[in-house]
Design an enzyme around this catalytic site. Structure first.
Site, PDB file in Angstrom:
ATOM      1  CE  LYS A  77      -3.907   2.178   2.395  1.00 58.58           C
ATOM      2  NZ  LYS A  77      -4.917   2.048   3.470  1.00 58.58           N
ATOM      3  CB  SER A 152      -7.386   4.648   2.298  1.00 57.00           C
ATOM      4  OG  SER A 152      -6.862   3.924   3.394  1.00 57.00           O
ATOM      5  CB  SER A 176      -8.808   2.370   5.290  1.00 55.93           C
ATOM      6  OG  SER A 176      -9.103   3.733   5.360  1.00 55.93           O
TER       7      SER A 176
END
Length: 470
Positions: A77, A152, A176
């Site tokens: 990520k 996210s 997220s």
């Protein structure tokens, strides 16, 4: 013949260990798959060049195995700094940043033998549950590329669903991990806070709202990655060991009591069809021998929300203070970041203390609930995946959303007090879009939750039964 990219990470690991497939073959299959589908989805960003990755794969084939991820390609990520791989956090402030060192999560993945191929896309600084930013653009939902993939950890979820990676790291402050898992028909886990340490930079005591966690297409892969990400770090107070083998001890859920919180007595407005899809998923638990009991709201939703928004804004403001304090960089921050910073800087000490008192009261309330229930269940999201070019939903079923993240309020009861939660695919709505449920349990009950998820997965296997057509 099954494509290599269809296998779970555990299956690939066994194949690599047995010599049935080489790291070079797996890397080539991975890069071919990314070439095939990533152009329309934009999930994997800052991809390293093929020659470099093939050289790393050749080296992995010659080296002794370091761990169960040895030779498996992973994309990290883009909120995690990675040595030699552009790490932007989705922000123009860091558009050209190529770190010389790994953050702790990336270092642990490399130490286990994973080959880091690039990054997965994220909103700027991870703010907002729609994955777009001015550096890498918009990541799209593989079930409908006109729709949002959530966030996210949206890039991670899409890369998993589209078979570009077999397992992925994510992070979760306000859903997220859970929101994109639900919207992409995969699994995501927010571990108990303190189980997985992050890079020890800045303050390590006052902002326990966000945590790293695993994402995968089955819960046993979640457990395996969690074991690598977890563990103590001498530089900080967080981190505990996690034994993935304990998950198998909890897959018999006969007699489990699950409390269904639904829309929290109407406080969490949901779009049509969401509660019905979640209800069908709950029926699977009943078929496995669990008892489902609908619950009235156990705590005032607005008190949870006020506590959360106060502590979140304070945490965001302090984290982004160095950028905000620099006039040349302040103007590059997104509107939502500036809103959080303005709020966070305005709170006084007693307002923060009172917010913490509310969180403490909610934690004590949950401890009482878990004396009677093995887990509690909520939807993962209040809306179906919306248009990818919509920044955030302004209204749900006629109710105006008063902040950029109110539409994700259903994630807050877990986030506020750091409880473990697993996002489970729940099925699909009338428009063919995925949804999920989140099961959460007592602090440090991570292995039992993963056992619950595995029992559910063996009965449903939604990721395998209905993959996206990319």
């Amino acid at each position: 013949m099954t494509a290599l990219t269809e296998y779970s990470a555990r299956e690939l690991s066994a194949m690599l260990a047995a010599g049935d497939v080489s790291a070079v073959e797996l890397m080539q299959a991975t890069l071919d798959r990314i070439t095939q589908v990533n152009g329309k989805l934009n999930a994997v960003v800052s991809l390293l060049d093929e020659d470099s990755l093939m050289q790393q794969a050749k080296a992995a084939d010659k080296e002794p195995r370091r761990g169960w991820l040895h030779g498996i390609p992973l994309a990290v990520k883009d909120l995690v700094l990675t040595r030699g791989i552009r790490s932007t956090m989705g922000s123009p402030v860091f558009v050209d940043s190529v770190p010389s060192d790994d953050d702790l999560p990336a270092a642990r993945l490399r130490a286990d033998g994973a080959i880091l191929i690039g990054k997965t896309n994220t909103p700027e600084f991870g703010l907002g549950s729609n994955t777009f930013n001015p550096v890498h653009g918009t990541t799209r939902n593989p079930y409908d590329t006109d729709r949002s993939c959530g966030g996210s950890s949206g890039g991670a979820a899409v890369a998993l669903a589209a078979r570009m990676v077999s397992v992925a790291d994510g992070s979760d402050m306000m859903g997220s991990l859970r929101n994109p898992a639900a919207w992409n028909n995969v699994y995501g886990m927010r571990p108990s806070f303190g189980l997985v340490p992050d890079e020890p930079r800045g303050d390590m005591f006052l902002h326990p709202l966000s945590t790293l966690g695993p994402m995968a297409r089955d819960p046993l892969d979640l457990a395996g990655l969690l074991q690598i990400l977890a563990g103590s770090d001498p530089r900080q107070p967080w981190g505990r060991e996690f034994d993935a083998a304990k998950v198998r001890m909890s897959t018999d859920i006969r007699g489990w009591r699950l409390g269904w919180l639904g829309d929290w007595g109407g406080a969490y407005e949901c779009e049509d069809g969401i509660l019905e899809v979640c209800g069908a998923a709950l029926a699977t638990f009943e078929e496995l021998g669990a008892v489902i009991e609908p619950l009235r709201p156990p705590f005032p939703s607005e008190e949870i929300w006020e506590s959360w928004t106060t502590l979140r804004s304070w945490a965001v403001a302090t984290r982004l203070e160095p950028i905000w304090s620099d006039p040349e960089r302040r103007g590059r921050l997104k509107e939502e970041a500036l809103w959080e910073i303005d709020r966070g800087r305005a709170f006084n000490a007693m307002e923060l203390h009172n917010a913490s008192l509310s969180a403490s009261a909610w934690f004590r309330c949950c401890s009482g609930l878990f004396a009677s229930f093995d887990a509690l269940v909520l939807p993962c999201a209040q809306v179906w995946p919306f248009a990818a070019d919509c920044v955030w939903p302004k209204m749900i079923a006629g109710r105006l959303m008063d902040t950029y993240h109110r539409w994700m309020e259903v994630s807050v009861p877990v986030s506020l007090i750091g409880l473990p939660a697993v996002a489970l695919p729940a099925g699909f709505g009338v428009h063919g879009l995925p949804m999920g449920i989140q099961a959460f349990g007592p602090w440090n009950g991570d292995a039992r939750l993963l056992g619950l998820a595995q029992a559910y997965h063996e009965a449903t296997d939604w990721p395998g039964a209905r993959p996206p057509v990319c």
